[in-house]
Scaffold this motif. Structure first.
Motif, short mmCIF file in Angstrom:
data_model
loop_
_atom_site.label_atom_id
_atom_site.label_comp_id
_atom_site.label_asym_id
_atom_site.label_seq_id
_atom_site.Cartn_x
_atom_site.Cartn_y
_atom_site.Cartn_z
N PRO A 119 0.86 -1.29 0.09
CA PRO A 119 0.01 0.16 0.08
C PRO A 119 0.57 1.27 -0.01
N CYS A 120 0.45 2.25 -0.77
CA CYS A 120 1.09 3.67 -0.90
C CYS A 120 0.64 4.22 0.65
N ASN A 121 1.32 5.52 0.85
CA ASN A 121 0.94 6.36 2.06
C ASN A 121 -0.51 6.61 2.30
N GLU A 122 -1.16 7.07 1.13
CA GLU A 122 -2.62 7.32 1.05
C GLU A 122 -3.62 6.16 1.56
N CYS A 123 -3.02 5.02 1.04
CA CYS A 123 -3.74 3.88 1.30
C CYS A 123 -3.70 3.43 2.63
N SER A 124 -2.32 3.49 3.12
CA SER A 124 -2.37 3.08 4.60
C SER A 124 -3.15 4.00 5.56
N LYS A 125 -2.99 5.36 5.15
CA LYS A 125 -3.92 6.07 5.96
C LYS A 125 -5.40 5.52 6.04
N LEU A 126 -5.91 5.06 4.99
CA LEU A 126 -7.19 4.51 4.93
C LEU A 126 -7.28 3.32 5.79
N LEU A 127 -6.27 2.48 5.65
CA LEU A 127 -6.28 0.94 6.33
C LEU A 127 -6.47 1.30 7.54
N ILE A 128 -5.65 2.11 8.05
CA ILE A 128 -5.24 2.50 9.67
C ILE A 128 -6.64 3.16 10.18
N GLN A 129 -7.22 4.07 9.58
CA GLN A 129 -8.51 4.74 9.81
C GLN A 129 -9.56 3.57 9.78
N ALA A 130 -9.58 2.69 8.92
CA ALA A 130 -10.53 1.71 8.79
C ALA A 130 -10.63 0.63 9.83
N GLY A 131 -9.33 0.73 10.83
CA GLY A 131 -9.11 -0.40 11.84
C GLY A 131 -8.52 -1.74 11.17
N ILE A 132 -8.15 -1.82 10.14
CA ILE A 132 -7.61 -2.84 9.49
C ILE A 132 -6.34 -3.23 10.43
N LYS A 133 -6.04 -4.47 10.72
CA LYS A 133 -5.12 -4.94 11.56
C LYS A 133 -3.79 -5.51 11.03
N ASN A 134 -3.94 -5.95 9.58
CA ASN A 134 -2.77 -6.61 9.36
C ASN A 134 -2.81 -6.47 7.55
N VAL A 135 -1.54 -6.41 7.16
CA VAL A 135 -1.45 -6.28 5.75
C VAL A 135 -0.55 -7.48 5.32
N ILE A 136 -1.24 -8.19 4.36
CA ILE A 136 -0.25 -9.19 3.74
C ILE A 136 -0.24 -8.65 2.08
N TYR A 137 1.20 -8.55 1.68
CA TYR A 137 1.22 -8.06 0.48
C TYR A 137 2.17 -9.16 -0.64
N LEU A 138 1.84 -8.83 -1.92
CA LEU A 138 2.61 -9.85 -2.72
C LEU A 138 3.82 -9.39 -3.35
N SER A 139 3.84 -8.09 -4.09
CA SER A 139 4.78 -7.35 -4.60
C SER A 139 5.06 -6.03 -3.76
N ASP A 140 6.44 -5.70 -3.87
CA ASP A 140 6.81 -4.47 -3.21
C ASP A 140 7.72 -3.84 -3.95
N LYS A 141 7.22 -3.77 -5.22
CA LYS A 141 8.39 -3.11 -6.29
C LYS A 141 8.52 -1.72 -6.12
N TYR A 142 7.62 -0.99 -5.42
CA TYR A 142 8.05 0.54 -5.06
C TYR A 142 8.63 0.73 -3.62
N HIS A 143 9.25 -0.32 -3.23
CA HIS A 143 9.79 -0.49 -1.92
C HIS A 143 10.60 1.04 -1.29
N ASP A 144 11.28 1.37 -2.52
CA ASP A 144 12.24 2.61 -2.06
C ASP A 144 11.61 3.94 -2.51
N ASP A 145 10.58 3.79 -2.71
CA ASP A 145 9.83 5.29 -3.18
C ASP A 145 9.43 6.06 -1.87
N GLU A 146 9.43 7.19 -1.81
CA GLU A 146 9.08 8.00 -0.60
C GLU A 146 7.51 7.74 -0.09
#
Ligand SMILES: Nc1nc(=O)n([C@H]2C[C@H](O)[C@@H](COP(=O)(O)O)O2)cc1CO
Length: 214
Positions: A120-147
């Motif tokens: 998830p990008c920063n904007e999506c992480s804000k949404l996940l946090i605010q929605a109360g999601i407690k765990n993230v499982i991801y497949l690709s991390d191709k933008y790992h070093d992006d700001e």
């Protein structure tokens, strides 16, 4: 012995009383749903899917990246770069996570896990946090070093939301098998079964490992 070598259809004939053990694991299923959802994306470069699962392991939201409803997939741009950012997709695309949250079919998403095909990008992480999601499982991390991803990890860390790379099937440890007969049934933990054909009938015998083969 036979079960290992037979196709599952044939195994049903030999072991009609045993349940199937080599089923799709739940995590594979949920990431599979996210991957399937990603196939619906019209983004020509990156298709992302997300699947939100509640604590009862029920799917409560699925989404993929796409243009906002009613804005028309053919009107807004899909290009990645341009002289003016208004001419690129980034100002318009709704991310898969956002769509999965918006598509939720439960009252809230507290305690849920999100399976997402791209970190998830920063904007999506804000949404996940605010929605109360407690765990993230991801497949690709191709933008790992992006700001944006660095900021995303920082927020998830602060919010105490763990994120884990999805472990593909081949990276997983082999499912536990009966040591002696190599079958997958936990039923065989301490006992083996042997099929013997007597008078054209298959007789299934259980044998203690300790005595098997002696
Ligand atoms: N977690 C994410 N969920 C998403 O749905 N996306 C979407 C936004 C774009 O449509 C596409 C990324 O396009 P590109 O920069 O790889 O050509 O993936 C992107 C990310 C990562 O930031």
């Amino acid at each position: 012995i036979w079960r290992d070598r037979l196709s599952s259809n044939a195994a049903i004939n030999y072991f009609p009383f045993l349940k199937r053990e080599d089923i799709l694991e739940s995590a594979q299923y949920f990431m599979g749903v996210a991957l399937l959802a990603a196939q619906r994306s019209r983004d020509p470069s990156t298709q992302v899917g997300a699947c939100i699962v509640n604590e009862e392991k029920k799917i409560v939201g699925v989404g993929y990246n796409g243009m906002p409803n009613g804005c028309g997939d053919d009107t807004l741009p899909w290009r990645r770069s341009g002289d003016n950012p208004v001419e690129t997709k980034y100002f318009y695309v709704c991310h898969a996570e956002l769509n999965a949250i918006m598509n939720k079919n439960s009252a809230d998403l507290k305690g849920c896990t999100i399976y997402v095909t791209l970190f998830p990008c920063n904007e999506c992480s804000k949404l996940l946090i605010q929605a109360g999601i407690k765990n993230v499982i991801y497949l690709s991390d191709k933008y790992h070093d992006d700001e944006k991803t660095v900021a995303s990890r920082w927020m998830l860390d602060l919010a105490g939301i763990p994120y884990h790379e999805f472990i593909q099937n081949e990276k997983r440890p082999a499912p536990s098998r009966c040591f002696r007969c190599r079958c997958f049934t936990s039923f065989h933990r301490n006992k083996c079964m042997e099929t013997t054909k007597i008078n054209n009938k298959y007789i299934i015998e259980r044998r203690e490992h300790s005595t098997y083969g002696r």
